[in-house]
Enzyme design. Structure first.
Site, PDB file in Angstrom:
ATOM      1  N   HIS A 174      78.576  -2.934  95.990  1.00  0.00           N
ATOM      2  CA  HIS A 174      78.169  -3.553  94.731  1.00  0.00           C
ATOM      3  C   HIS A 174      79.094  -4.693  94.362  1.00  0.00           C
ATOM      4  O   HIS A 174      78.640  -5.748  93.875  1.00  0.00           O
ATOM      5  CB  HIS A 174      78.149  -2.494  93.630  1.00  0.00           C
ATOM      6  CG  HIS A 174      77.405  -2.913  92.406  1.00  0.00           C
ATOM      7  ND1 HIS A 174      78.029  -3.203  91.213  1.00  0.00           N
ATOM      8  CD2 HIS A 174      76.074  -3.091  92.181  1.00  0.00           C
ATOM      9  CE1 HIS A 174      77.123  -3.538  90.311  1.00  0.00           C
ATOM     10  NE2 HIS A 174      75.929  -3.477  90.862  1.00  0.00           N
ATOM     11  N   CYS A 175      80.376  -4.533  94.597  1.00  0.00           N
ATOM     12  CA  CYS A 175      81.347  -5.583  94.284  1.00  0.00           C
ATOM     13  C   CYS A 175      81.086  -6.865  95.070  1.00  0.00           C
ATOM     14  O   CYS A 175      81.441  -7.955  94.602  1.00  0.00           O
ATOM     15  CB  CYS A 175      82.763  -5.108  94.593  1.00  0.00           C
ATOM     16  SG  CYS A 175      83.296  -3.636  93.707  1.00  0.00           S
TER      17      CYS A 175
END
Length: 371
Positions: free
Chosen positions: A363-364
């Site tokens: 996600h980052c």
């Protein structure tokens, strides 16, 4: 449905063939962009349809040292995997764009823009909808409270929105995309450690920031968790702690059984207590589902900054990308849990040991642009 991915498996063509090429013909003057008004503003959920996924090519040896080639391999593999399901635009420094294109293959569009590192979730603006269409909100990225110099990443929001011809709003606060979790129905989850912090928003209280988040993002209910200040570069983003899988339903990062109590397990316990009492924008209680971490004794990666959280998954068009850490039982359990809530999507495990060793996850490293 689960689709297994392994290193070197991806060589797709660009999903949807939607290029970020300029929409104005040579010699034409671009038409004025509509001005954001704030009317009808809504911060969508990640499971809503995307136009594309933005990613950034790791650029700096002073950050990654001898691991730079390995983390680039991770990023290229992740980009190729996502490109099976939706268009992927990889931002890369001009002098590194050709190498990034070779690594990612023809299925990923590489766009030359100066970037510092791979954390597109935090450096690319967040997108909201309003009456004029999609609007980009520049969150004034400042290197996670000045912990790292990111001069290029600080500017990338304005430059990217200009390239995309998307109207821009500048937030009245400093934040990162990984600090904001939306259900698309008016509820926002945040950690106080990443926002109510003098390294980003000196002098601002939860109450002040709540009002600014509501006005800027178009949310109604802001649920605050304490988080963990100072123990990682982000000051504990919410996307490694609690994520929505549907309005009113969240998955919570939980420690592997019998591991020693630490700041992260205490943060999860505090979040659980908050969720037990809180309501969402509809006035409904939350359903909380544990998403247990893998066994730290058997995972294939490691290091002081290693993030072994399955909550850092990414929802794309038709797929959910979840970390594979090497604990087969825990990896499968995480895929099963997410598969129950995303039955219409393929659950795609991807090995990200090098990204995770840098303090982040899938996600980052990704940022969705809504359709």
């Amino acid at each position: 449905m689960e689709k297994l991915m392994s290193r070197g498996s991806f060589s797709p063509t660009l999903a949807g063939s939607r290029s970020l090429a300029a929409t104005v013909s040579a010699g034409e003057s671009p038409s004025p962009l509509p001005q954001p008004s704030g009317a009808g503003r809504r911060f969508g959920a990640e499971w809503e349809p995307h136009t594309r996924t933005f990613m950034s090519w790791p650029a700096r040896e002073d950050v990654w040292g001898g691991y730079l080639d390995d983390v680039r391999w991770n990023i290229a593999e992740l980009a190729r995997a996502i490109a099976y399901y939706e268009p992927v635009v990889m931002l890369a420094r001009p002098e590194q764009a050709d190498a990034a294109q070779r690594a990612c293959g023809s299925g990923v569009q590489v766009v030359a823009l100066p970037v510092d590192d791979l954390w597109a979730r935090d450096t690319v603006p967040v997108f909201v909808r309003e009456t004029v269409g999609v609007v980009g909100v520049d969150l004034n990225f400042n290197g996670w409270g000045g912990k790292q110099p990111h001069d290029d990443d600080t500017r990338i929001g304005r430059e990217l929105l200009s390239r995309c011809r998307i109207p821009q709003v500048r937030a009245p606060f400093v934040a990162e995309g990984g600090a904001l979790e939306s259900d698309g129905a008016g509820t926002l989850l945040v950690t106080a450690s990443a926002l109510v912090n003098d390294n980003r928003n000196p002098g601002k209280t939860r109450e002040t920031l709540t009002a600014e988040l509501r006005a800027t993002l178009g949310v109604e209910q802001v649920v605050w968790f304490d988080g963990v200040p100072g123990e990682d570069v982000t000051d504990a983003h919410v996307d490694c702690l609690v994520r929505f899988v549907a309005p009113g339903i969240v998955v919570l990062d939980t420690a592997f059984p019998d591991t020693p109590d630490d700041s992260w397990s205490r943060s999860a316990a505090q979040a659980r207590a908050v969720l037990a009492e809180a309501v969402d924008a509809r006035g409904q209680r939350f359903e909380v589902i544990d998403l247990p971490r893998p066994d730290p004794a058997v995972i294939t990666g490691g290091g002081d900054e290693f993030v072994a959280s399955y909550t850092n998954f990414y929802i794309a068009n038709g797929a959910v990308f979840v970390p594979r850490f090497g604990d087969r039982s825990a990896d499968q359990r995480a895929r099963d849990i997410l598969g129950e809530h995303f039955a219409d999507r393929e659950i795609v495990p991807v090995s990200i040991d090098e990204i995770a060793a840098g303090g982040g996850g899938i996600h980052c490293a990704t940022h969705d642009q809504p359709a």
